[in-house]
Design a protein around this motif. Structure first.
Motif, PDB file in Angstrom:
ATOM      1  N   VAL A 183     -10.901   1.616   6.330  1.00  0.00           N
ATOM      2  CA  VAL A 183      -9.821   2.119   7.184  1.00  0.00           C
ATOM      3  C   VAL A 183      -9.178   0.969   7.953  1.00  0.00           C
ATOM      4  O   VAL A 183      -7.956   0.929   8.143  1.00  0.00           O
ATOM      5  N   VAL A 228      -4.600   6.441  11.593  1.00  0.00           N
ATOM      6  CA  VAL A 228      -4.699   6.064  10.174  1.00  0.00           C
ATOM      7  C   VAL A 228      -5.752   6.934   9.507  1.00  0.00           C
ATOM      8  O   VAL A 228      -6.912   6.976   9.947  1.00  0.00           O
ATOM      9  N   ALA A 262      -6.892  -0.869   5.597  1.00  0.00           N
ATOM     10  CA  ALA A 262      -5.705  -0.074   5.312  1.00  0.00           C
ATOM     11  C   ALA A 262      -4.755  -0.065   6.493  1.00  0.00           C
ATOM     12  O   ALA A 262      -3.526  -0.108   6.330  1.00  0.00           O
ATOM     13  N   LEU A 266      -7.714   7.960   5.857  1.00  0.00           N
ATOM     14  CA  LEU A 266      -8.062   7.402   4.546  1.00  0.00           C
ATOM     15  C   LEU A 266      -8.878   8.420   3.785  1.00  0.00           C
ATOM     16  O   LEU A 266      -9.861   8.964   4.298  1.00  0.00           O
ATOM     17  N   TYR A 276      -5.999   7.691  -1.163  1.00  0.00           N
ATOM     18  CA  TYR A 276      -4.731   7.927  -0.488  1.00  0.00           C
ATOM     19  C   TYR A 276      -4.834   7.522   0.975  1.00  0.00           C
ATOM     20  O   TYR A 276      -5.919   7.376   1.531  1.00  0.00           O
ATOM     21  N   LEU A 277      -3.669   7.331   1.577  1.00  0.00           N
ATOM     22  CA  LEU A 277      -3.558   7.005   2.996  1.00  0.00           C
ATOM     23  C   LEU A 277      -2.628   8.001   3.658  1.00  0.00           C
ATOM     24  O   LEU A 277      -1.703   8.516   3.029  1.00  0.00           O
ATOM     25  N   GLU A 278      -2.900   8.249   4.961  1.00  0.00           N
ATOM     26  CA  GLU A 278      -2.032   9.125   5.736  1.00  0.00           C
ATOM     27  C   GLU A 278      -1.777   8.485   7.085  1.00  0.00           C
ATOM     28  O   GLU A 278      -2.633   7.779   7.627  1.00  0.00           O
ATOM     29  N   VAL A 298       0.825  -1.211   0.000  1.00  0.00           N
ATOM     30  CA  VAL A 298       0.000   0.000   0.000  1.00  0.00           C
ATOM     31  C   VAL A 298       0.854   1.254   0.000  1.00  0.00           C
ATOM     32  O   VAL A 298       0.324   2.361   0.048  1.00  0.00           O
ATOM     33  N   LEU A 349      -0.841  -1.045   6.562  1.00  0.00           N
ATOM     34  CA  LEU A 349       0.151  -0.057   6.974  1.00  0.00           C
ATOM     35  C   LEU A 349       0.983  -0.553   8.149  1.00  0.00           C
ATOM     36  O   LEU A 349       2.189  -0.287   8.226  1.00  0.00           O
ATOM     37  N   VAL A 395       0.239   5.901  -0.005  1.00  0.00           N
ATOM     38  CA  VAL A 395       0.442   6.695   1.206  1.00  0.00           C
ATOM     39  C   VAL A 395       0.723   8.139   0.815  1.00  0.00           C
ATOM     40  O   VAL A 395       1.645   8.413   0.043  1.00  0.00           O
TER      41      VAL A 395
END
Length: 1289
Positions: A804, A754, A807, A756, A760-762, A7, A811, A11
């Protein structure tokens, strides 16, 4: 290229702050985050910018604070999209900053603060797009004028803590500048005449810049936006006149000067919120300061203020929250200061205070900070009248001390006794007279009863034979009628009474086209048109085709598609909901079943392309899969903390042991606590407690805990060494050495949230206050990753989304691999509410006890806008807690109860029973008398004999008085029954009874388990309450519409039975086991046999139970057990056996009496759901008391419920106190007012204090519980505990 399935390319942001990269450098996998927009690598120990950053071509924000960087060449200049760069607190010099850095078109933010710059970096003037520039805490001596010529768009400029002696006049070009910080610069040659040109300025800080009225402008009227000014440390003897011209000023810091007075022009600052005048030479504050109603913080520490120097009207500053006047000459403070309603901080230490105003007592409890140290002569003032100890406005002027409440209770009891004594006279004894008349009446009836008994017996036998013959004839007639009127299958279909809107949208099937649903958790879920024709092999679907026929009417075809790997629940639900869809639309014809790889041509023609099969299943099954929990082998080294212990994961090998430490070995069903020879025993005790919690909360007490001490023999050593991987005998050669560094400090955990978004992911870090993790940081809507170096936990909130969660798992795996960790480091999934003990130890003060704020104010008072404390001081403080100090009601003996039952039943002439069927009351069959159903309503018409009044002039023995009667109608309503039964009775049956009996009629409404004691006596302790509704085959007789006229002196009213319509046959259901619990509450009169859920955990050795275990499908055979606890009462056991014999047909069910410990496996334990641990005693029955706390009388009062209380006595809008002999529970209803909760807590505390004096052998603990969250210790005090009643209106 990134590895498949990762993934990292999705990110968008990651925070690697406080990771130690001094030896390993930033993880190389960072280059795979091709979509990264922001990166934080603060305090990681790196000394060079890693080359991997140059691969992040979309990076916009880069933060490298707190590292050892000396150069920025290389990777940073290769970032084309960089917008902000933060490199504060490094070792940068001018030579280490490349000039091409400032040629980036998008660069808007630069932070070079806290570095080693002696000059402005070369090329800075080329950064024309800069908006934020921070050069503070360097060694810069001069700023080139060209910087301000080109960088005209600056909004924020900070050059404080440098060595600037002058400033370029071109600063006037910065017309957009909002914040200017020049602190701690020797600007001796800077006049700052350009200041009025900065019209957008909002914040101006010039601390220690050698300012004076001569080098400041005369007026600042043009700076209408300026709200924050700092001129501290400038040796000013007065506030410059230009400052008084700032009409929108909100914050002013003039501390550390030589100011002797404040001008009356202070009233111009009508919006001022913060004024800091500390460390000056003030002797008085102007009166005009009282006009600053918006002032929140006033600080005048270390001045020369005395009592006269503080205006007496300072209490007019209603918004004042902080007043600091430490190190002054105050002997007293104005009383008005204690009247400020919002005051939270009062700092008066190091003064000359002698005392304080009495009003200080009114705010002492609301102040967050009160400092009075170093006032040696100060004496606290006495409390105002009405504020005795234990009272005050906090508890509405009520004295909750035990002595005061005992005194009040004694006065109330004496007053009540005096009142009763006045009312008592010397009347005749009516009880003795009634007994004589009852015996006389009984003797007359005995002779008639002997003759009538034989006649009735013969009539009953004849009636039974006739009834059997009628039933045979009726069954023959019904069967012949069914053959004649049998319909085809499609004609007999009926639409079930379902709410189809729960399954399908209102506009389904109204537009031609195709609609598809997938089955998820037993329900249909409509899918998007883009995935039509793509079916998962593990799922099932419903397909609807809507079209128009020749007459322009809608027609439908319904298919349900079955995947070959789908679960049983999905297959069944797809067929069921396909039929529901047909019923909802009113479609003709049947539904069509389609199976994977065997679809019909008609189904395939629905799609424009070939259908596609996808492996796996997308939706979740509704079934629960029970799997044996697996516990990985883990070894923890234990470290003490200030409030508990810290568990550090180490390699699970014998070499990890250290004699100075305690270790915890978790081997699933076996938990070992290993104590080194040099470890502290207190640490072992804490570790053992942690192991106990793990066993109780995570293993359901199924694990065994072993404590092993190094050097001491124990039978558990072989298993311990085997768990650590040693073969038998190898432990003898093992030498446990001191290898752990004595300076070792556990890694500070890092908490990530986390995030979402759309593609994209943060992974930002959560800001941890004071560096201490607390449970409140975890929000139930989010998913978090807790990185403890050797452990990575993924915490999933209950309300977090499925995407989420998925993900976060990905992550966490990437984060585990990204950073160099030991081989034993693992990722652990943690769900909210089931956190393991190892996870909880990472947080400060993690506790499962619900915190209750008992100091909340009443909502009703808040709505009025009144001050609660002023309101409470004027209220009547009457309370009544006398019920808490009265002794418990003594239980009634069986002989006394039997005597009461005999007397009340002797007075009963007749009792007619009716039950609500549909919308009418019908006659209740005799075999159902004494059996009640929780979803039904019953009416009992009881006619009682009342002895006539004796003649005044004649003797009672010589003349028989004329008899009279009274009719009482008891209306009984079950817990699940709606109020419609009461309404039906009120408008139908009650009116007929009133016509018949007039003023001799009394109506008593009762709810389940809240029956009148006289009513209970009529059933002679055989009172059975079933769950649900009555069975359909029972056919009570409906009473006649117009009852006959009844003579008031007749024996009883007569009603003609009328045949009910035949019930509609329903589909038979499989019979289930039934469990009844027999129990008496406070008196044998209140003996009930209530149906409860079949569960062995509900058994108790002091009670009797009846268990019905049916055989087959037709409920026509089975066995009935009467279970007698070994401590149960013999009389109750005999009664339970009689109830069981009357309840079930002996021809269908065999009766077996089973004593505790002699239960057969078949079919007792199978019928009750398996053998489980249960309570062995019910000692709480001798102590249970229930009190209600309410203010419905206009004042707070506590009243005791009778000993026969039930679950429905827990009023939702009140608070209750329950005592079971060991604990005192404070039960809070969901609608209880804040005031009641607060006062109920104090009442419960007084009750516990009183019991500790009266019953020291039974000390009680005070616990709090909420509605719907009651523990078993609480619920077992209530007979037949179940779901809370929800009355349907």
């Amino acid at each position: 290229m990134a590895a498949a399935g990762t993934v990292l390319p999705f990110v968008r942001g990651i925070d690697l702050t406080k990771n130690d990269f001094r030896e390993t450098g930033i993880p190389r996998s960072i280059k795979d985050m091709s979509s990264l927009r922001w990166l934080r690598a603060n305090n990681t120990g790196i000394d060079t910018v890693p080359e991997e950053i140059s691969k992040l071509q979309k990076l916009e924000h880069l933060s490298l604070k707190g590292n050892n960087l000396e150069k920025l060449y290389g990777a940073i200049t290769a970032l084309p999209c960089l917008r902000s760069l933060n490199v504060r607190r490094n070792k940068l010099k001018k030579s280490g900053i490349p000039s091409d850095l400032f040629e980036m078109d998008d660069l808007t933010t630069l932070d070079f603060s806290h570095n080693s710059l002696s000059e402005i970096p070369e090329g800075l003037e080329e950064a024309k797009s800069l908006l934020v520039l921070n050069l503070s805490d360097n060694y810069i001596e001069e700023i080139p004028a060209q910087v301000f010529v080109n960088c005209t768009d600056l909004l924020y400029l900070n050059v404080g803590d440098n060595r600037l002696e002058t400033f370029p006049p071109q600063i006037r070009r910065l017309v957009h500048l909002q914040t200017l910080v020049l602190n701690n610069n020797p600007l001796t040659h800077f006049q700052f005449r350009q200041l009025p040109s900065l019209v957008a300025l909002q914040t101006l800080h010039m601390r220690a810049t050698q300012r004076s009225p001569s080098n400041l402008p005369a007026s600042l009227e043009n700076l209408t936006n300026l709200a924050d000014v700092d001129l501290s440390h400038n040796n000013l003897d007065k506030i410059p006149d230009c400052i008084y011209t700032l009409s929108n000023l909100k914050r002013l810091n003039m501390s550390d000067n030589a100011i002797t007075e404040i001008s009356v022009a202070i009233e111009n600052w009508s919006k001022l919120e913060v004024l800091n005048m500390c460390r000056n030479q003030l002797t008085a504050l102007p009166l005009q300061i009282c006009k600053l109603e918006t002032l929140r913080r006033l600080m005048v520490n270390e001045n020369q203020l005395d009592f006269e120097g503080i205006p007496s009207g300072i209490g007019k500053i209603v918004g004042l929250e902080m007043f600091a006047a430490a190190h002054n000459r105050l002997e007293m403070i104005p009383e008005g200061l204690c009247r400020c309603p919002n005051l939270k901080k009062l700092i008066l230490n190091s003064n000359r205070l002698v005392t304080l105003p009495e009003a200080i007592h009114f705010i002492s409890e609301t102040l967050d900070q009160l400092e009075l140290a170093d006032n040696p002569e100060m004496v606290w003032p006495p409390k105002p009248r009405g504020m005795a100890q234990g009272s005050g406005v906090t508890f509405y002027n009520i004295d909750f001390s035990l002595q005061a409440q005992l005194r009040n209770a004694g006065a109330q009891a004496a007053q009540l006794a005096a009142t009763l004594a006045q009312q008592q006279g010397t009347p005749k004894d009516p009880i003795a007279r009634k007994k004589r008349l009852r015996q006389f009446r009984k003797d007359q009836k005995d002779q008639q009863d002997d003759k009538q008994e034989k006649i009735l017996k013969g009539m009953k036998e004849i009636a039974k034979d006739e009834e059997k013959q009628k039933q045979k004839d009726k069954m023959t007639e019904e069967r012949s009628q069914e053959v004649k009127t049998q319909k085809r299958w499609d004609e007999a279909l009926e639409r079930p009474p379902l709410n189809y809107h729960e399954f399908f949208d209102p506009d389904v099937g109204q537009i031609p086209g195709i609609t598809i649903w997938e089955i998820e958790n037993f329900l249909p879920n409509q899918i998007d048109e883009s995935v039509f024709g793509k079916f998962y092999e593990g799922d099932c679907y419903i397909v609807l085709k809507t079209s128009m026929d020749d007459s322009q009417n809608l027609e439908w075809k319904i298919f349900f598609w079955i995947g070959e790997k789908s679960t049983l629940d999905k297959k069944a639900c797809s067929a069921i909901h396909a039929v529901n869809l047909r019923n909802y639309l009113g479609a003709q014809g049947r539904t069509h079943r389609e199976e994977q790889a065997d679809e019909s041509d008609e189904f395939l023609e629905l799609f424009d392309h070939d259908i596609t099969y996808i492996e796996g299943g997308r939706t979740a099954s509704g079934f629960f899969t029970v799997e044996e929990m697996e516990y990985p082998l883990r070894l923890y080294r234990v470290f003490p903390t200030t409030i508990g212990i810290h568990l550090e994961t180490v390699a699970c090998v014998a070499e990890s042991l250290d004699p100075r430490h305690v270790f915890l070995l978790d081997d699933g069903k076996d938990i070992y606590v290993w104590q080194g020879s040099k470890a502290k025993k207190t640490l072992t005790t804490k570790t053992r407690l942690c192991a106990e919690k793990m066993n109780k909360e995570e293993r359901k007490n199924s694990a065994e805990i072993h404590t092993l001490v190094q050097g001491k023999e124990n039978n558990d050593w072989p298993q311990f060494w085997a768990a650590l991987g040693l073969e038998e005998g190898e432990e003898e050669d093992l030498e446990i050495e001191e290898h752990v560094d004595h300076k070792f400090v556990p890694v500070v955990p890092r908490l990530y949230q986390v995030g979402l978004g759309m593609g994209y992911l943060e992974l930002p870090q959560v800001d941890v206050p004071e560096g201490k993790l607390i449970q409140k940081l975890l929000s139930t809507k989010n998913v978090y990753i807790l990185d403890c170096f050797c452990d990575v936990f993924v915490w999933i909130g209950r309300k977090s989304t499925r995407l989420v969660r998925a993900a976060a798992l990905k992550l966490s795996q990437e984060l585990l691999k990204m950073i160099v960790r030991p081989e034993h480091a693992v990722t652990t999934l943690v769900k909210e509410g089931t956190e393991p003990q190892v996870f909880k130890t990472k947080f400060n003060g993690w506790t499962d006890v619900i915190d209750v704020d008992f100091t909340r104010t009443a909502e009703s008072v808040r709505k009025t806008g009144a001050n609660l404390k002023d309101w409470a001081a004027k209220q009547e403080t009457k309370v009544d807690l006398s019920a808490l100090f009265t002794p418990r009601q003594q239980p009634m003996t069986l002989e006394e109860a039997q005597q009461c039952m005999d007397e009340w039943n002797d007075d009963l002439d007749s009792m007619d029973a009716f039950v609500l069927e549909g919308k009418k009351f019908v006659k209740l069959p005799e075999n159902e008398l004494g059996h009640f159903y929780s979803s039904e309503c019953y009416v009992f018409l009881c006619r009682y004999w009342v002895p006539g009044d004796p003649p005044e002039d004649e003797k009672e023995e010589e003349t028989e008085p004329e008899d009279d009667f009274q009719c009482v109608v008891y209306f009984w309503q079950g817990r699940q029954a709606s109020n419609m039964g009461w309404l039906t009775f009120t408008f139908s049956l009650q009116k007929k009874f009133e016509t018949l009996f007039g003023d001799k009629l009394e109506v008593v409404r009762m709810h389940q388990q809240q029956e009148a004691v006289k009513f209970m006596a009529h059933f002679k302790r055989k009172f059975v309450i079933h769950t649900g509704r009555r069975r359909q085959e029972k056919q009570p007789v409906k009473m006649e519409e117009e009852p006959q006229e009844v003579n008031a002196k007749a024996v009883k009213p007569k009603f003609k039975p009328k045949q009910r319509p035949e019930p509609v046959p329903e589909e038979p259901q499989k019979p289930q086991p039934e469990l009844f619990h027999m129990r008496s509450n406070g008196s044998p009169l209140f003996t009930r046999c209530i149906q409860i859920r079949p569960n062995a955990a509900s058994l108790n050795s002091e009670f009797c139970y009846i268990l019905k275990v049916p055989f087959g499908q037709d409920d026509d055979s089975g066995i009935v057990y009467v279970w007698l606890g070994e401590k149960s009462d013999e009389e109750e056991g005999r009664l339970a056996e009689e109830v069981a014999q009357e309840m079930y047909d002996p021809e269908k069910y065999s009766l077996q009496v089973v004593r505790e410990g002699e239960e057969p496996e078949n079919f007792f334990w199978i019928g009750i759901g398996g053998c489980k641990p249960y309570d062995k005693d019910a000692g709480y029955m001798c102590h249970t008391r229930l009190f209600r706390c309410s203010n419905e009388k206009g004042y707070f009062a506590v009243s005791e419920k009778c000993s026969d209380f039930c679950q429905d006595d827990l009023a939702d809008d009140d608070t209750m106190i329950l005592d079971d002999g060991n604990q005192v529970f404070l039960w809070l209803g969901s609608k209880a007012s804040d005031v009641e909760i607060k006062l109920a807590l104090k009442s419960a505390q007084v009750y516990v204090q009183n019991l500790r004096v009266k019953q020291p052998e039974l000390p009680r603990k005070l616990l709090c519980t909420f509605k719907g969250k009651e523990s078993k210790k609480f619920s077992r005090c209530f007979h037949g505990w179940g779901e809370f009643k929800t009355t349907r209106e």
